[in-house]
Design a protein around this motif. Structure first.
Motif, PDB file in Angstrom:
ATOM      1  N   PRO A   1       8.619 -14.691  15.742  1.00 18.69           N
ATOM      2  CA  PRO A   1       9.842 -14.427  16.513  1.00 18.69           C
ATOM      3  C   PRO A   1      10.408 -13.024  16.269  1.00 18.69           C
ATOM      4  CG  PRO A   1      10.391 -15.735  14.608  1.00 18.69           C
ATOM      5  CD  PRO A   1       8.889 -15.550  14.584  1.00 18.69           C
ATOM      6  N   ILE A   2       9.578 -12.007  16.447  1.00 17.24           N
ATOM      7  CA  ILE A   2      10.031 -10.622  16.268  1.00 17.24           C
ATOM      8  C   ILE A   2       9.534  -9.783  17.432  1.00 17.24           C
ATOM      9  CG2 ILE A   2      10.111 -10.722  13.735  1.00 17.24           C
ATOM     10  CD1 ILE A   2       7.425  -9.237  13.708  1.00 17.24           C
ATOM     11  N   THR A   3      10.241  -8.700  17.702  1.00 15.72           N
ATOM     12  CA  THR A   3       9.752  -7.760  18.709  1.00 15.72           C
ATOM     13  C   THR A   3       8.787  -6.796  18.032  1.00 15.72           C
ATOM     14  OG1 THR A   3      11.513  -6.149  18.359  1.00 15.72           O
ATOM     15  CG2 THR A   3      11.909  -7.871  20.017  1.00 15.72           C
TER      16      THR A   3
ATOM     17  N   ASN B   1       9.362  -3.481  23.311  1.00 15.29           N
ATOM     18  CA  ASN B   1      10.272  -4.580  23.629  1.00 15.29           C
ATOM     19  C   ASN B   1       9.587  -5.936  23.657  1.00 15.29           C
ATOM     20  OD1 ASN B   1      12.500  -2.897  23.875  1.00 15.29           O
ATOM     21  ND2 ASN B   1      12.083  -2.480  26.025  1.00 15.29           N
ATOM     22  N   SER B   2       8.267  -5.945  23.761  1.00 17.98           N
ATOM     23  CA  SER B   2       7.564  -7.228  23.828  1.00 17.98           C
ATOM     24  C   SER B   2       7.646  -7.950  22.490  1.00 17.98           C
ATOM     25  CB  SER B   2       6.106  -7.005  24.232  1.00 17.98           C
ATOM     26  OG  SER B   2       5.444  -6.251  23.241  1.00 17.98           O
ATOM     27  N   ARG B   3       7.481  -9.245  22.562  1.00 18.69           N
ATOM     28  CA  ARG B   3       7.539 -10.051  21.349  1.00 18.69           C
ATOM     29  C   ARG B   3       6.134 -10.245  20.782  1.00 18.69           C
ATOM     30  NH1 ARG B   3      12.256 -11.360  20.431  1.00 18.69           N
ATOM     31  NH2 ARG B   3      12.258 -13.182  19.129  1.00 18.69           N
ATOM     32  N   ALA B   4       6.078 -10.446  19.495  1.00 17.81           N
ATOM     33  CA  ALA B   4       4.806 -10.756  18.853  1.00 17.81           C
ATOM     34  C   ALA B   4       4.303 -12.097  19.391  1.00 17.81           C
ATOM     35  CB  ALA B   4       4.985 -10.814  17.335  1.00 17.81           C
ATOM     36  N   ASP B   5       3.000 -12.296  19.371  1.00 17.41           N
ATOM     37  CA  ASP B   5       2.423 -13.507  19.956  1.00 17.41           C
ATOM     38  C   ASP B   5       2.884 -14.791  19.267  1.00 17.41           C
ATOM     39  OD1 ASP B   5       1.031 -12.047  21.840  1.00 17.41           O
ATOM     40  OD2 ASP B   5      -0.766 -11.877  20.577  1.00 17.41           O
TER      41      ASP B   5
ATOM     42  N   TRP C   1       0.346 -18.643  13.065  1.00 19.28           N
ATOM     43  CA  TRP C   1       1.080 -17.410  12.776  1.00 19.28           C
ATOM     44  C   TRP C   1       0.497 -16.593  11.624  1.00 19.28           C
ATOM     45  CZ3 TRP C   1       2.973 -17.302   7.831  1.00 19.28           C
ATOM     46  CH2 TRP C   1       3.072 -18.530   7.180  1.00 19.28           C
TER      47      TRP C   1
ATOM     48  N   ARG D   1       8.865  -3.761  18.124  1.00 26.47           N
ATOM     49  CA  ARG D   1       9.582  -2.604  17.577  1.00 26.47           C
ATOM     50  C   ARG D   1       9.638  -2.656  16.055  1.00 26.47           C
ATOM     51  NH1 ARG D   1      14.690  -1.008  21.385  1.00 26.47           N
ATOM     52  NH2 ARG D   1      13.410   0.119  22.857  1.00 26.47           N
TER      53      ARG D   1
END
Length: 174
Positions: free
Chosen positions: A130-132, A123-127, A51, A134
């Motif tokens: 745990p965040i979008t 709307n997609s999540r980060a790789d 991360w 946005r």
């Protein structure tokens, strides 16, 4: 009248720029610690963290946008000033600066428009976090809006100087 408008904008911009730069500085410290943590885990312990790269990239994005209003107010942004320096007539210089700040506002408005479109589609999540997206895409439209206030303050200052209503120079005190 222009001096009153400039002071009112400064009363808004100065605290926003100062707070943004402090938060951005804090993010730089956190980003540095995260990168050092990644180096220790990858090269010393042989267990890389997944991360850290993404988090440091997101912190860099926010840091840049948070510091932008302060950079703009203090004329610390990258600029080619050879034309301004060649101008002998101060009134022409002030007029040119007004045009430059107006063009900057147009660029900021375009940036806001496209940034807002990215925000709406985020709307997609980060790789690895745990965040979008946005959360990340919110920075450009929000901070460019605040930077427009800084550009407006600079326009009012240049107008005041063009009309001979003051002797302050280009740099704005924060």
């Amino acid at each position: 009248m222009l001096e009153y408008i400039e002071k009112a904008l400064s009363a808004i911009n100065s605290p926003l720029a100062r707070i943004g730069s402090w938060i951005g500085g804090g993010m730089l410290v956190i980003m540095t610690l995260i990168v050092l943590l990644q180096v220790v885990f990858r090269y010393v312990l042989g267990m890389p963290l997944g991360w850290t790269d993404e988090m440091s990239r997101f912190l860099m994005i926010y840091m840049a946008y948070l510091c932008l209003p302060l950079i703009y107010l203090q004329d610390k942004n990258i600029a080619m000033t050879f034309l301004l320096e060649a101008l002998q007539e101060k009134r022409v210089r002030h007029l040119l600066m007004i045009v430059i700040h107006c063009l900057a506002i147009v660029a900021f408005l375009i940036w806001i428009r496209f940034g807002y479109e990215f925000f709406l589609r985020g709307n997609s999540r980060a790789d690895s976090l745990p965040i979008t997206m946005r959360v990340i895409y919110a920075a450009p439209p929000l901070m460019m809006t605040i930077t427009i206030l800084s550009a407006m303050q600079k326009i009012v200052m240049e107008l005041r100087l063009l009309l001979g209503q003051g002797v302050r120079e280009h740099s704005v005190e924060i």
